[in-house]
Design an enzyme around this catalytic site. Structure first.
Site, PDB file in Angstrom:
ATOM      1  N   THR A 294      14.498  84.640  91.271  1.00  0.00           N
ATOM      2  CA  THR A 294      13.109  84.452  90.990  1.00  0.00           C
ATOM      3  C   THR A 294      12.496  83.307  91.822  1.00  0.00           C
ATOM      4  OG1 THR A 294      13.313  85.752  88.921  1.00  0.00           O
ATOM      5  CG2 THR A 294      11.337  84.356  89.358  1.00  0.00           C
ATOM      6  N   HIS A 470      12.605  90.493  93.074  1.00  0.00           N
ATOM      7  CA  HIS A 470      14.194  90.861  93.596  1.00  0.00           C
ATOM      8  C   HIS A 470      14.676  92.052  92.887  1.00  0.00           C
ATOM      9  CE1 HIS A 470      15.915  89.351  89.815  1.00  0.00           C
ATOM     10  NE2 HIS A 470      15.227  88.271  90.033  1.00  0.00           N
TER      11      HIS A 470
END
Length: 615
Positions: A294, A470
């Protein structure tokens, strides 16, 4: 047992070497998905651990007259621990542990459900022999037995010969290998896990030296390379969001395949599906995050630079100077910037990094009422997170940039039954089944946030940037996704699953699906141009998704690339239309671009080159 004990006593050093070598080879073939395309590749994996294992055990007696059984055991356990750490890490991240990862272990949340999920009952087989060997070693120590020390010169020569052979063979196969130290799978396949770790250690030592010796000439070198790479093509949406508030929403672990997906007849993301109709929806955007996950996505969006090859910029370079969105927007239009995250402020070093990126305020866990009932996994659940954020958001000075990080849709995707708004999927993989429920909860949280914004009159003058940060389902669990989607397990289907949704919602703008092939890094330039900002002096690798050339490669941190027509994955070039491997020449130019861009980005970050800008 008696005969086995006597054999180990007489051949202690050889026993340790053979056991560690055998375990390393077995793990390399069974746990790691190394790019093996020929018998030579397999043979290299078979022999490349030998030299370094010999030299590591040699440390116990090269400078001593005696061979210490206890020291040998300690070295064996440490190297076995390193091997197992890579097994666990690879199971989820399909990557190998680096020095930087070890230094930021506090950012993986400890030994919680995420880690426990990765254990396998068969893992005990890696360690079961320690009981027998430990018994023999401490028996020898008690009886003061000293094993015979081998001929040190011959031993060292043999170990070094294996290492030289390993490196020579690897460099003959790929002359660029040591220039692309970020391609860890190829490094491990070519050099072996332990040799790779030494290279990574050397790279970690080199990093601070890079900053110490950097100067203005390095800036000129990077600028010279980037000259002409900028895309000046105009587009009708340029400046449509000028002066508006900007709200970024990071969708934790959200992959694009969930958009418009139905499970048991129910939409997984009903709110996002509806929002997309009135938004710019980019459906060919790839996750480019590396080991920082992240934080890497945040970094790319804020700066237009690539993540580092190992570790996270947030942890390794939090005090650098950056040309970031908050700084740029403040200079151009007087924006304030605030970040909202329901976890500890120090998690991934955000408390320091946000200051460097130009955020004025950071609302973290201490600013929320977090209880056992309203939290899961890594922090407060998304619905109460958005609800409790409203007061602080409404008090920000306009125009503002607000950055929200959601948390609920985090591996291993746990959610109480009362919060499940859709039934779990029915695949053979439990992680995938649970993922559907946490994505649905996240979608409901977004709907709640928009309802609150509209009720408070904060919706109309705001641009919303919603993106998956992601992947959520790692390759270890992808069989369940293939089952859910009714597709085969192939390299290109794996690539397709690396797509993340990117949705830019500007109230009252007509929706449009844009099929440009791009990556997370391209959100940076896209947003700036929507805000009416285009500055040729900025140093970054972001391309506007409205005008991006589909032939320009999307570059991944491991050196892989993808374009509209081709993809380079696991050492092979694929034609995306025929879905077959083709000549590597089709990807050569794109791979050169990838090497150049990654190198230049690393120069900027490790050299802290923005400190020289404007001098």
């Amino acid at each position: 047992m008696r005969k086995l004990s006597l054999f180990i006593e007489r051949n202690l050093l050889v026993t340790f070497i053979i056991l560690l070598w055998l375990k390393t080879v077995i793990v390399s073939f069974t746990s790691f998905q190394l790019p093996l395309y020929s018998w030579l590749d397999a043979f290299i994996v078979f022999v490349n651990p030998i030299g370094i294992i010999m030299l590591m055990f040699g440390l116990s007696f090269f400078w001593r007259k005696q061979l210490s059984p206890v020291t040998l055991l300690i070295i064996y356990v440490l190297m076995l621990g390193l091997l197992y750490a890579n097994v666990l890490y690879y199971r989820f991240y399909i990557d190998f542990v680096t020095v930087s990862v070890f230094l930021q272990l506090n950012n993986v949340g400890g030994l919680g459900p995420s880690t426990v999920e990765l254990f396998s009952p068969f893992d005990i087989l890696l360690f079961i022999d320690i009981v027998v060997i430990g018994y023999v070693v401490f028996k020898m120590k008690k009886q003061k037995q000293q094993p015979v020390v081998p001929n040190k010169k011959k031993y060292a020569f043999t170990g070094l010969a294996f290492i030289v052979m390993t490196f020579a063979t690897a460099l003959i196969q790929n002359p660029h290998l040591l220039q692309t130290e970020y391609d860890r799978e190829e490094l491990v396949q070519s050099l072996g896990l332990y040799n790779y770790q030494l290279i990574n250690l050397a790279d970690g030592v080199k990093a601070p030296i890079t900053k110490a010796f950097a100067d203005e000439t390095d800036v000129q070198e990077v600028q010279s390379y980037m000259k002409g790479n900028g895309e000046e093509e105009s587009f009708q949406e340029f400046g449509i969001a000028e002066g508006k508030n900007i709200v970024f929403i990071s969708l934790e672990s959200t992959q694009n395949f969930v958009i418009n997906l139905k499970v048991n007849g129910e939409e997984v993301t009903p709110f996002l599906n509806e929002l997309i109709r009135d938004s710019f929806y980019f459906n060919n955007i790839y996750d480019q995050a590396a080991q920082g996950k992240t934080s890497d996505a945040e970094f790319m969006i804020n700066t237009g630079l690539y993540p580092l090859p190992s570790g996270s910029v947030f942890v390794r370079r939090p005090n650098n100077q950056f040309q970031s969105l908050p700084h740029i927007l403040r200079e151009n239009d007087g924006y304030t910037a605030a970040a909202f995250h329901g976890n500890d402020a120090s998690f991934w070093n955000r408390d320091e990094m946000y200051q460097s990126l130009g955020f004025d305020t950071f609302f973290s866990k201490k600013d929320y009422d977090v209880t056992e009932e309203n939290s899961v996994n890594y922090g407060i659940k998304d619905i109460p997170f958005f609800e409790q954020s409203m007061d602080n958001l409404s008090e920000l000075s306009e125009p503002y940039l607000a950055n929200f990080l959601t948390l609920t849709n985090h591996f291993p995707f746990l959610l109480e039954e009362e919060d499940q708004m859709i039934s779990p999927a029915d695949t053979s993989v439990g992680v995938v089944n649970r993922y559907i429920t946490t994505v649905r909860y996240e979608d409901q949280a977004l709907q709640r946030f928009f309802e609150l914004l509209k009720a408070k009159g904060m919706y109309e003058d705001t641009i919303f940037v919603i993106y998956g940060d992601h992947y959520g389902i790692s390759q270890k669990y992808e069989a369940g996704v293939h089952e859910l989607l009714g597709q085969k397990e192939t390299a290109l289907n794996h690539l397709e699953l690396q797509k993340v949704p990117v949705i830019i919602h500007v109230p009252h703008q007509k929706g449009k699906t844009i099929e440009t092939v791009g990556g997370t890094i391209d959100i940076h330039a896209t947003i700036l141009e929507l805000m009416g900002i285009r500055d040729s002096e900025q140093m970054n690798f972001s391309r506007n998704l409205f005008t991006r050339d589909n032939e320009a490669p999307v570059v991944f941190r491991d050196g892989s690339i993808v374009t509209k027509d081709y993809a380079y994955l696991n050492g092979r070039c694929f034609d995306k239309q025929t879905k077959k491997a083709v000549s590597a020449n089709k990807c050569t130019t794109h791979l050169e671009t990838a090497r150049n861009e990654l190198h230049a980005s690393d120069q900027i970050i490790l050299g802290d080159l923005f400190r020289f800008m404007g001098k």
